[in-house]
Design an enzyme around this catalytic site. Structure first.
Site, PDB file in Angstrom:
ATOM      1  N   ARG A  73       0.850  -1.193   0.000  1.00 48.23           N
ATOM      2  CA  ARG A  73       0.000   0.000   0.000  1.00 48.23           C
ATOM      3  C   ARG A  73       0.884   1.240   0.000  1.00 48.23           C
ATOM      4  O   ARG A  73       1.716   1.415   0.896  1.00 48.23           O
ATOM      5  CB  ARG A  73      -0.915   0.007   1.228  1.00 48.23           C
ATOM      6  CG  ARG A  73      -1.750   1.265   1.332  1.00 48.23           C
ATOM      7  CD  ARG A  73      -2.787   1.205   2.450  1.00 48.23           C
ATOM      8  NE  ARG A  73      -3.475   2.474   2.509  1.00 48.23           N
ATOM      9  CZ  ARG A  73      -3.611   3.226   3.595  1.00 48.23           C
ATOM     10  NH1 ARG A  73      -3.153   2.816   4.756  1.00 48.23           N
ATOM     11  NH2 ARG A  73      -4.227   4.388   3.537  1.00 48.23           N
ATOM     12  N   HIS A 118      -3.034  11.059   1.293  1.00 48.46           N
ATOM     13  CA  HIS A 118      -2.598  10.728   2.660  1.00 48.46           C
ATOM     14  C   HIS A 118      -1.991  11.998   3.274  1.00 48.46           C
ATOM     15  O   HIS A 118      -0.780  12.132   3.408  1.00 48.46           O
ATOM     16  CB  HIS A 118      -1.602   9.567   2.632  1.00 48.46           C
ATOM     17  CG  HIS A 118      -1.437   8.849   3.952  1.00 48.46           C
ATOM     18  ND1 HIS A 118      -1.609   7.493   4.094  1.00 48.46           N
ATOM     19  CD2 HIS A 118      -1.108   9.313   5.186  1.00 48.46           C
ATOM     20  CE1 HIS A 118      -1.382   7.152   5.362  1.00 48.46           C
ATOM     21  NE2 HIS A 118      -1.081   8.239   6.042  1.00 48.46           N
ATOM     22  N   GLU A 163      -7.883   8.338   6.361  1.00 45.39           N
ATOM     23  CA  GLU A 163      -8.206   8.891   7.676  1.00 45.39           C
ATOM     24  C   GLU A 163      -8.742  10.322   7.637  1.00 45.39           C
ATOM     25  O   GLU A 163      -8.111  11.250   8.164  1.00 45.39           O
ATOM     26  CB  GLU A 163      -6.972   8.826   8.592  1.00 45.39           C
ATOM     27  CG  GLU A 163      -6.473   7.411   8.789  1.00 45.39           C
ATOM     28  CD  GLU A 163      -5.319   7.296   9.770  1.00 45.39           C
ATOM     29  OE1 GLU A 163      -4.694   8.319  10.089  1.00 45.39           O
ATOM     30  OE2 GLU A 163      -5.044   6.175  10.226  1.00 45.39           O
ATOM     31  N   ASN A 304      -8.134   1.330   9.660  1.00 50.06           N
ATOM     32  CA  ASN A 304      -6.829   1.523  10.299  1.00 50.06           C
ATOM     33  C   ASN A 304      -7.031   1.415  11.803  1.00 50.06           C
ATOM     34  O   ASN A 304      -7.708   2.260  12.404  1.00 50.06           O
ATOM     35  CB  ASN A 304      -6.247   2.910   9.976  1.00 50.06           C
ATOM     36  CG  ASN A 304      -5.927   3.086   8.502  1.00 50.06           C
ATOM     37  OD1 ASN A 304      -6.064   2.162   7.698  1.00 50.06           O
ATOM     38  ND2 ASN A 304      -5.495   4.279   8.128  1.00 50.06           N
ATOM     39  N   TYR A 306      -5.154   0.870  15.619  1.00 50.68           N
ATOM     40  CA  TYR A 306      -3.917   0.854  16.395  1.00 50.68           C
ATOM     41  C   TYR A 306      -4.107   0.516  17.866  1.00 50.68           C
ATOM     42  O   TYR A 306      -3.281  -0.129  18.478  1.00 50.68           O
ATOM     43  CB  TYR A 306      -3.196   2.212  16.294  1.00 50.68           C
ATOM     44  CG  TYR A 306      -2.549   2.446  14.947  1.00 50.68           C
ATOM     45  CD1 TYR A 306      -1.237   2.069  14.718  1.00 50.68           C
ATOM     46  CD2 TYR A 306      -3.266   3.015  13.903  1.00 50.68           C
ATOM     47  CE1 TYR A 306      -0.635   2.255  13.476  1.00 50.68           C
ATOM     48  CE2 TYR A 306      -2.677   3.210  12.658  1.00 50.68           C
ATOM     49  CZ  TYR A 306      -1.363   2.828  12.451  1.00 50.68           C
ATOM     50  OH  TYR A 306      -0.781   3.013  11.223  1.00 50.68           O
ATOM     51  N   GLU A 372      -4.219  -0.502   7.949  1.00 50.12           N
ATOM     52  CA  GLU A 372      -3.068  -0.138   8.785  1.00 50.12           C
ATOM     53  C   GLU A 372      -3.227  -0.793  10.147  1.00 50.12           C
ATOM     54  O   GLU A 372      -4.321  -0.812  10.714  1.00 50.12           O
ATOM     55  CB  GLU A 372      -2.970   1.386   9.017  1.00 50.12           C
ATOM     56  CG  GLU A 372      -2.420   2.169   7.860  1.00 50.12           C
ATOM     57  CD  GLU A 372      -2.336   3.679   8.147  1.00 50.12           C
ATOM     58  OE1 GLU A 372      -2.123   4.069   9.312  1.00 50.12           O
ATOM     59  OE2 GLU A 372      -2.488   4.459   7.192  1.00 50.12           O
TER      60      GLU A 372
END
Ligand code: GBH
Length: 468
Positions: A73, A118, A163, A304, A306, A372
């Site tokens: 990616r 991005h 995002e 994504n 985390y 992600e």
């Protein structure tokens, strides 16, 4: 344990790795400006050179091959392709650069997943109002069409915007990211709104003009933590956790996947706060009949993930307008969750499984790509990054559980990141790579971490569909 055609990937973003900030006709982006203005990025660092992937792409390709990735990616730098942001001027050298990257990947049997945006808006478009200006949506759509036209014969997985939540909130409310605005309680909602309109226009363009020939898929990548109530027996905490999820994931997922409009929880909270502070209007824009239809403009769900948070009411900013007061959800860490790198990243692999199940149940069981997921180290060289090995093993196990025990249709997993890079406001002080990059070395040598070797093993084991 994993479907035979499961995508095993790793990701990067243009500004974080490329360097070449003004090479061969590239225009400036808002991150060039933000870093050069000084004062807001760790150590006054910048991405002028970063990993110099603009010149060292072949080194990146070696890393990709060493991991055995099926997918890579990357993001395109809008201002490298269209220096002033518009299709009036095309920078052919930029086109050649990405053509080579894409062709090299395909020659190595690696499929590209390409993000159009991005965080790096062309500065010229920021000068015209950036994401706060409604006209940005049409310009983004032109850029997207240019990219579909130029690269879409070979790229089959597209992300329009990465995002939007981070770009809206950190860029327009907190001022931590470019363009560095701190217009609390207003600008982020406006920027987010125009990002949704831009995304939807691009999806419709792809759907009607390019999809019939190119047969790819387009989505937008949404980041979210998993939020759970501080005390699950306390109904105020339960409601606060729901609000936090609505203000993070729901903000962008509801319009695209559920109703074509913002979550009711979000609008009610914002309107109540506007009323309380006598603002006189809602600060959350409404979609009009002139806007492209937002509902249904994603061919898969790109997540994504985390970390996770415990939530209770609170955390507002008193009598001033701000998102935190609208949201009325204070985020805390559970003391049992280890923090090994940056302060915001508590290690909570099970949170990913919970979030995946939530996505399945809430958004009508979509195909999901985890675009992600990663773990950071702070400071210098620790090639034997044992904690990160555990992080990846544990997290990938949770993905397997989501697939097999919860029936979530997960189609791929992309580790963040292929290599250490320019970590936005944290500069080079935070390292998310599967490869170490020596930023003191003129050649920016890449060296695989133990976690990179671990990930390569996992991929080799499951790539064929059956554990070997
Ligand atoms: C990703 O965002 C980005 O897409 C990627 O480019 C980046 O390299 C990666 O994170 C690692 O950071 O500074 O305490 O206010 C993930 C979502 C949201 C996580 C903002 C970090 C910063 C909180 N990010 N958050 S703080």
């Amino acid at each position: 344990m994993f479907p035979r055609d499961f995508a095993w990937g790793a990701g990067t973003a243009a500004y974080q790795i490329e360097g070449g900030w003004q090479a061969d006709g590239k225009g400036p982006s808002i991150w060039d400006t933000f870093c050069h203005e000084n004062g807001r990025v760790f150590g006054e660092q910048n991405g002028d050179v970063a990993c110099n992937s603009y010149e060292l792409w072949e080194k990146d390709l070696e890393c990709i091959q060493q991991l055995g990735l099926t997918h890579y990616r990357l993001s395109l730098s809008w201002a490298r392709l269209l220096p002033d942001g518009t299709t009036r001027h095309v920078n052919q050298t930029g086109v050649q650069y990405y053509n080579k990257v894409i062709d090299d990947l395909l020659a190595c049997d690696v499929s590209p997943m390409v993000t159009l945006y991005h965080f790096d808006l062309p500065q010229t478009l920021q000068d015209q109002g950036g994401w706060k200006s409604p006209g940005i949506a049409t310009l983004f759509d032109s850029y997207a069409k240019f990219c579909f036209q130029t690269f879409g014969d070979r790229v089959k997985l597209w992300i329009t915007i990465n995002e939007p939540h981070v770009c809206a909130k950190l860029g327009h409310e907190d001022g931590i990211h470019a363009p560095g605005l701190k217009e609390k309680g207003t600008a982020a909602y406006l920027a987010g709104h125009n990002m949704l309109r831009a995304h939807a226009m691009a999806w419709h363009s792809y759907n009607s003009v390019y999809r019939p020939q190119q047969k790819g898929a387009v989505s937008l990548a949404l980041n979210s933590d998993w939020f759970e109530p501080s005390d699950r027996h306390c109904s105020e905490d339960v409601a606060a956790a729901e609000r936090d999820l609505a203000f993070t994931l729901g903000w962008f997922a509801w319009p695209v996947f559920v109703t074509g409009d913002y979550p009711e929880i979000m609008r009610t909270a914002i309107d109540a706060q506007s009323e309380k502070l006598r603002y006189g209007a809602s600060r959350l824009p409404s979609f009009s009949s002139d806007d492209p239809a937002i509902l249904g403009t994603a061919d898969f769900f790109a997540l994504n993930y985390y970390t996770s948070r415990k939530v209770k009411p609170g955390g507002g900013c008193g009598e001033t307008l701000c998102i935190k007061s609208d949201r009325d959800a204070e985020e805390v860490l559970d003391s049992s969750w280890p923090i090994c790198g940056v302060s915001w990243l508590a290690v909570v692999p099970y949170g990913l499984r919970k979030l995946l199940k939530y996505i399945k149940d809430t958004f009508n069981n979509p195909e999901v790509y985890i675009t992600e997921n990663g773990f950071s180290q702070v400071g210098q060289l620790q090639i034997e990054d044992v904690q990160r090995c555990e992080f990846y093993k544990d997290t990938i196990m949770e993905v397997a559980k989501a697939i097999h025990q919860d029936g979530v249709n997960v189609r791929g997993y992309f580790a963040w990141s292929l290599m250490d890079n320019f970590e936005w406001a944290d500069g080079f002080s935070v390292r998310f790579g599967l490869f170490h990059v020596d930023f003191c070395d003129a050649k920016l040598r890449r060296t695989i971490y133990r976690s990179g070797r671990e990930y390569a093993k996992i991929i080799a084991k499951y790539k064929s569909g059956q554990p070997r």
